[in-house]
Design a protein around this motif. Sequence first.
Motif, PDB file in Angstrom:
ATOM      1  N   THR A  33       4.877 -30.596  10.049  1.00 38.46           N
ATOM      2  CA  THR A  33       4.742 -29.382   9.469  1.00 38.46           C
ATOM      3  C   THR A  33       3.287 -29.963   8.531  1.00 38.46           C
ATOM      4  O   THR A  33       3.187 -30.870   7.885  1.00 38.46           O
ATOM      5  N   VAL A  34       2.187 -29.033   8.657  1.00 38.89           N
ATOM      6  CA  VAL A  34       1.017 -29.300   8.100  1.00 38.89           C
ATOM      7  C   VAL A  34       0.811 -28.419   6.840  1.00 38.89           C
ATOM      8  O   VAL A  34       0.977 -26.916   7.149  1.00 38.89           O
ATOM      9  N   LEU A  35       0.591 -29.138   5.786  1.00 39.24           N
ATOM     10  CA  LEU A  35       0.179 -28.233   4.514  1.00 39.24           C
ATOM     11  C   LEU A  35      -1.571 -28.388   4.609  1.00 39.24           C
ATOM     12  O   LEU A  35      -1.862 -29.297   4.180  1.00 39.24           O
ATOM     13  N   LEU A  36      -1.925 -27.182   4.463  1.00 35.95           N
ATOM     14  CA  LEU A  36      -3.396 -27.011   4.635  1.00 35.95           C
ATOM     15  C   LEU A  36      -3.736 -26.274   3.393  1.00 35.95           C
ATOM     16  O   LEU A  36      -3.336 -25.466   2.929  1.00 35.95           O
ATOM     17  N   GLY A  37      -4.856 -26.895   2.929  1.00 38.74           N
ATOM     18  CA  GLY A  37      -5.645 -26.368   1.904  1.00 38.74           C
ATOM     19  C   GLY A  37      -6.606 -27.224   1.105  1.00 38.74           C
ATOM     20  O   GLY A  37      -6.730 -28.574   1.329  1.00 38.74           O
ATOM     21  N   ARG A  38      -7.482 -26.671   0.335  1.00 42.22           N
ATOM     22  CA  ARG A  38      -8.593 -27.407  -0.376  1.00 42.22           C
ATOM     23  C   ARG A  38      -8.049 -28.081  -1.387  1.00 42.22           C
ATOM     24  O   ARG A  38      -6.810 -27.701  -1.899  1.00 42.22           O
ATOM     25  N   ASN A  39      -8.732 -29.206  -2.318  1.00 42.97           N
ATOM     26  CA  ASN A  39      -8.332 -29.661  -3.056  1.00 42.97           C
ATOM     27  C   ASN A  39      -7.857 -28.584  -4.307  1.00 42.97           C
ATOM     28  O   ASN A  39      -8.763 -27.671  -4.562  1.00 42.97           O
ATOM     29  N   LEU A 181       2.682 -33.314   6.411  1.00 43.71           N
ATOM     30  CA  LEU A 181       1.264 -33.779   6.311  1.00 43.71           C
ATOM     31  C   LEU A 181       0.493 -32.836   5.586  1.00 43.71           C
ATOM     32  O   LEU A 181       0.580 -31.876   5.700  1.00 43.71           O
ATOM     33  N   ALA A 182      -0.250 -33.206   4.357  1.00 43.97           N
ATOM     34  CA  ALA A 182      -1.217 -32.558   3.649  1.00 43.97           C
ATOM     35  C   ALA A 182      -2.403 -32.734   4.172  1.00 43.97           C
ATOM     36  O   ALA A 182      -3.048 -34.019   4.134  1.00 43.97           O
ATOM     37  N   GLU A 183      -3.204 -31.820   4.401  1.00 45.70           N
ATOM     38  CA  GLU A 183      -4.766 -32.124   5.240  1.00 45.70           C
ATOM     39  C   GLU A 183      -5.675 -30.871   4.429  1.00 45.70           C
ATOM     40  O   GLU A 183      -4.964 -29.820   4.175  1.00 45.70           O
ATOM     41  N   GLN A 184      -6.735 -31.418   4.409  1.00 45.22           N
ATOM     42  CA  GLN A 184      -7.669 -30.159   4.081  1.00 45.22           C
ATOM     43  C   GLN A 184      -8.184 -29.410   5.324  1.00 45.22           C
ATOM     44  O   GLN A 184      -8.649 -27.884   5.009  1.00 45.22           O
ATOM     45  N   ARG A 185      -8.049 -29.987   6.323  1.00 43.76           N
ATOM     46  CA  ARG A 185      -8.444 -29.073   7.564  1.00 43.76           C
ATOM     47  C   ARG A 185      -7.468 -29.530   8.542  1.00 43.76           C
ATOM     48  O   ARG A 185      -6.775 -30.735   8.800  1.00 43.76           O
ATOM     49  N   LEU A 186      -7.380 -28.600   9.526  1.00 42.28           N
ATOM     50  CA  LEU A 186      -6.421 -28.772  10.607  1.00 42.28           C
ATOM     51  C   LEU A 186      -6.825 -29.706  11.603  1.00 42.28           C
ATOM     52  O   LEU A 186      -7.749 -29.731  12.245  1.00 42.28           O
ATOM     53  N   GLY A 208       2.557 -20.501  10.161  1.00 38.82           N
ATOM     54  CA  GLY A 208       2.716 -20.001  11.625  1.00 38.82           C
ATOM     55  C   GLY A 208       2.676 -21.382  12.310  1.00 38.82           C
ATOM     56  O   GLY A 208       2.572 -22.493  11.796  1.00 38.82           O
ATOM     57  N   GLU A 209       2.538 -21.385  13.851  1.00 42.11           N
ATOM     58  CA  GLU A 209       2.228 -22.350  14.521  1.00 42.11           C
ATOM     59  C   GLU A 209       0.667 -22.944  14.464  1.00 42.11           C
ATOM     60  O   GLU A 209       0.023 -22.121  14.104  1.00 42.11           O
ATOM     61  N   ALA A 210       0.562 -24.085  14.945  1.00 41.83           N
ATOM     62  CA  ALA A 210      -0.871 -24.758  14.744  1.00 41.83           C
ATOM     63  C   ALA A 210      -2.026 -23.995  15.630  1.00 41.83           C
ATOM     64  O   ALA A 210      -3.100 -23.701  15.218  1.00 41.83           O
ATOM     65  N   ALA A 211      -1.532 -23.360  16.834  1.00 38.34           N
ATOM     66  CA  ALA A 211      -2.359 -22.471  17.437  1.00 38.34           C
ATOM     67  C   ALA A 211      -2.902 -21.559  16.624  1.00 38.34           C
ATOM     68  O   ALA A 211      -4.088 -21.045  17.027  1.00 38.34           O
ATOM     69  N   GLU A 212      -1.880 -20.515  16.085  1.00 39.59           N
ATOM     70  CA  GLU A 212      -2.174 -19.317  15.469  1.00 39.59           C
ATOM     71  C   GLU A 212      -3.356 -19.684  14.331  1.00 39.59           C
ATOM     72  O   GLU A 212      -4.046 -19.157  14.044  1.00 39.59           O
TER      73      GLU A 212
END
Length: 220
Positions: A33-39, A181-186, A208-212
């Motif tokens: 699971t990826v948590l995506l977002g800016r600082n 995983l916490a990430e700024q970009r996919l 959603g899924e990474a492809a989406e």
Amino acid sequence: MSIEMALRSARVRYGPLEALHGVDLPVPAATVTVLLGRNGSGRTTVLRALAGTVPLAAGRVLWRGADVTHLRAHERARRGLCFVPDRRAVHPTLTVAENLGLATRGGDAAPALDAYPELRPLLARRAGTLSGGEQRMLALSRALLAPARVVLVDEPALGLSPAVAARTYALLGALGAAVVLAEQRLPAGLPPGALVHELRRGTVRFSGEAAEARARAGPA
């Protein structure tokens, strides 16, 4: 899809500021699971809430349906949670070998050294003298050596070369644990079935899924 951990209406405050605003977030078993977002988006705070290193102001943390909201961080670690923060993730005054020994409780560190052979010539060095990328590999070794059911990593590729970063995502995807995983970009190289939650200002704006998520972001 079974759920390993989850946040339910989670709110976290740092003094007068609320960092999470009623977040609901499932963490499926054996899935990345990826948590995506800016600082400032709240992604690191989500990891800390799951790990138990920050208390909830409201809401619950569930682990296989059981309420662990008030279970302290070291108790969650004993149950099989491994948290690799983005900073201060190694013991700087101990050698690389001693850091690995703590992760294995005196056992075999070979899996980490096979995964990151760059660490072999550094075993006698104090961790605080390593480069940022070397320290990151050492910190990530904990996730490879500890038999964990839940692995939380804040910015896994921080300071790593593209080749080592790609290797790292493959290693994390092969753990068979619930990996967050916490990430700024996919990142590229996520395993099939990886899930993405995009956070903005303490709320989940997309799931959603990474492809989406890639399609939604459009061309780089």
